[in-house]
Design a protein around this motif. Structure first.
Motif, PDB file in Angstrom:
ATOM      1  N   ILE A   6       0.832  -1.249  -0.090  1.00 14.54           N
ATOM      2  CA  ILE A   6       0.095   0.126   0.030  1.00 14.54           C
ATOM      3  C   ILE A   6       1.011   1.394   0.018  1.00 14.54           C
ATOM      4  O   ILE A   6       0.535   2.230  -0.683  1.00 14.54           O
ATOM      5  CB  ILE A   6      -0.797   0.018   1.323  1.00 14.54           C
ATOM      6  N   ALA A   7       2.028   1.227   0.960  1.00 12.71           N
ATOM      7  CA  ALA A   7       2.908   2.388   0.934  1.00 12.71           C
ATOM      8  C   ALA A   7       3.550   2.581  -0.526  1.00 12.71           C
ATOM      9  O   ALA A   7       3.564   3.891  -0.843  1.00 12.71           O
ATOM     10  CB  ALA A   7       3.955   2.359   1.923  1.00 12.71           C
ATOM     11  N   VAL A   8       4.045   1.804  -1.109  1.00 13.13           N
ATOM     12  CA  VAL A   8       4.545   1.910  -2.603  1.00 13.13           C
ATOM     13  C   VAL A   8       3.533   2.141  -3.465  1.00 13.13           C
ATOM     14  O   VAL A   8       3.835   3.146  -4.298  1.00 13.13           O
ATOM     15  CB  VAL A   8       5.259   0.357  -2.745  1.00 13.13           C
ATOM     16  N   VAL A   9       2.433   1.852  -3.382  1.00  7.33           N
ATOM     17  CA  VAL A   9       1.290   2.267  -4.280  1.00  7.33           C
ATOM     18  C   VAL A   9       1.187   3.523  -4.136  1.00  7.33           C
ATOM     19  O   VAL A   9       0.892   4.526  -5.260  1.00  7.33           O
ATOM     20  CB  VAL A   9       0.062   1.524  -4.300  1.00  7.33           C
ATOM     21  N   ILE A  10       0.881   4.117  -2.944  1.00  8.31           N
ATOM     22  CA  ILE A  10       0.561   5.568  -2.569  1.00  8.31           C
ATOM     23  C   ILE A  10       1.972   6.528  -3.142  1.00  8.31           C
ATOM     24  O   ILE A  10       1.726   7.392  -3.858  1.00  8.31           O
ATOM     25  CB  ILE A  10       0.432   5.859  -1.041  1.00  8.31           C
ATOM     26  N   ALA A  11       3.151   5.996  -2.964  1.00  4.96           N
ATOM     27  CA  ALA A  11       4.355   6.596  -3.463  1.00  4.96           C
ATOM     28  C   ALA A  11       4.479   6.934  -4.829  1.00  4.96           C
ATOM     29  O   ALA A  11       4.649   7.716  -5.437  1.00  4.96           O
ATOM     30  CB  ALA A  11       5.519   5.693  -2.928  1.00  4.96           C
ATOM     31  N   VAL A  12       4.009   5.590  -5.737  1.00  4.10           N
ATOM     32  CA  VAL A  12       3.912   5.697  -7.245  1.00  4.10           C
ATOM     33  C   VAL A  12       2.887   6.654  -7.657  1.00  4.10           C
ATOM     34  O   VAL A  12       3.158   7.321  -8.499  1.00  4.10           O
ATOM     35  CB  VAL A  12       3.781   4.181  -7.705  1.00  4.10           C
ATOM     36  N   LEU A  13       1.615   6.526  -6.855  1.00  2.00           N
ATOM     37  CA  LEU A  13       0.658   7.473  -7.448  1.00  2.00           C
ATOM     38  C   LEU A  13       1.058   8.943  -7.117  1.00  2.00           C
ATOM     39  O   LEU A  13       0.830   9.918  -7.993  1.00  2.00           O
ATOM     40  CB  LEU A  13      -0.483   7.296  -6.409  1.00  2.00           C
ATOM     41  N   TYR A  14       1.813   9.339  -6.147  1.00  2.00           N
ATOM     42  CA  TYR A  14       2.122  10.671  -5.860  1.00  2.00           C
ATOM     43  C   TYR A  14       3.329  11.072  -6.818  1.00  2.00           C
ATOM     44  O   TYR A  14       3.248  12.004  -7.386  1.00  2.00           O
ATOM     45  CB  TYR A  14       2.960  10.738  -4.516  1.00  2.00           C
ATOM     46  N   TYR A  15       4.342  10.062  -7.212  1.00  2.00           N
ATOM     47  CA  TYR A  15       5.434  10.262  -8.306  1.00  2.00           C
ATOM     48  C   TYR A  15       4.613  10.479  -9.586  1.00  2.00           C
ATOM     49  O   TYR A  15       5.321  11.551 -10.275  1.00  2.00           O
ATOM     50  CB  TYR A  15       6.348   9.096  -8.311  1.00  2.00           C
TER      51      TYR A  15
ATOM     52  N   GLU B 151      -2.509  14.663  -5.690  1.00  4.86           N
ATOM     53  CA  GLU B 151      -1.949  15.854  -5.292  1.00  4.86           C
ATOM     54  C   GLU B 151      -2.461  16.654  -4.296  1.00  4.86           C
ATOM     55  O   GLU B 151      -3.676  16.510  -3.872  1.00  4.86           O
ATOM     56  CB  GLU B 151      -1.577  16.678  -6.838  1.00  4.86           C
ATOM     57  N   GLY B 152      -1.864  17.566  -3.963  1.00  8.42           N
ATOM     58  CA  GLY B 152      -2.543  18.550  -3.084  1.00  8.42           C
ATOM     59  C   GLY B 152      -2.488  18.041  -1.405  1.00  8.42           C
ATOM     60  O   GLY B 152      -1.524  17.015  -1.061  1.00  8.42           O
ATOM     61  N   THR B 153      -3.379  18.466  -0.754  1.00  3.76           N
ATOM     62  CA  THR B 153      -3.616  17.842   0.585  1.00  3.76           C
ATOM     63  C   THR B 153      -3.842  16.380   0.497  1.00  3.76           C
ATOM     64  O   THR B 153      -3.232  15.764   1.656  1.00  3.76           O
ATOM     65  CB  THR B 153      -4.761  18.613   1.311  1.00  3.76           C
ATOM     66  N   LEU B 154      -4.505  15.730  -0.098  1.00  2.00           N
ATOM     67  CA  LEU B 154      -4.809  14.379  -0.205  1.00  2.00           C
ATOM     68  C   LEU B 154      -3.440  13.889  -0.222  1.00  2.00           C
ATOM     69  O   LEU B 154      -3.439  12.878   0.487  1.00  2.00           O
ATOM     70  CB  LEU B 154      -5.755  13.908  -1.343  1.00  2.00           C
ATOM     71  N   ALA B 155      -2.562  14.275  -1.101  1.00  2.00           N
ATOM     72  CA  ALA B 155      -1.208  13.501  -1.418  1.00  2.00           C
ATOM     73  C   ALA B 155      -0.491  13.549  -0.221  1.00  2.00           C
ATOM     74  O   ALA B 155       0.209  12.601   0.127  1.00  2.00           O
ATOM     75  CB  ALA B 155      -0.617  14.257  -2.477  1.00  2.00           C
TER      76      ALA B 155
END
Length: 69
Positions: free
Chosen positions: A16-25, A30-34
């Motif tokens: 889950i952490a890796v997926v979140i990092a990839v989505l951010y990258y 983006e923004g507050t949600l990111a």
């Protein structure tokens, strides 16, 4: 701290952490949600590395198969 997380639990949290990092990258989030999701990802990675989740202790949950004495 006693271990209260199984290997499967650690793997799911890391994934889950890796997926979140990839989505951010990839600028999908983006923004507050990111920033909130990145904070959650960091907490997931830290708890995975130390094999301990404080919320599991509060609620009396343990996914670890080995009983700590």
């Amino acid at each position: 701290m006693k271990k209260n997380m199984s290997n499967a639990d650690k793997g799911v949290r890391t994934l889950i952490a890796v997926v979140i990092a990839v989505l951010y990258y990839m600028d999908i989030i983006e923004g507050t949600l990111a920033y909130i999701l990145m904070a959650v990802a960091i907490v997931f990675l830290i708890t995975s590395l130390v094999n301990f989740c404080p919320l599991y202790r509060v609620f009396g949950i343990s996914t670890c198969k080995i009983k700590n004495e």
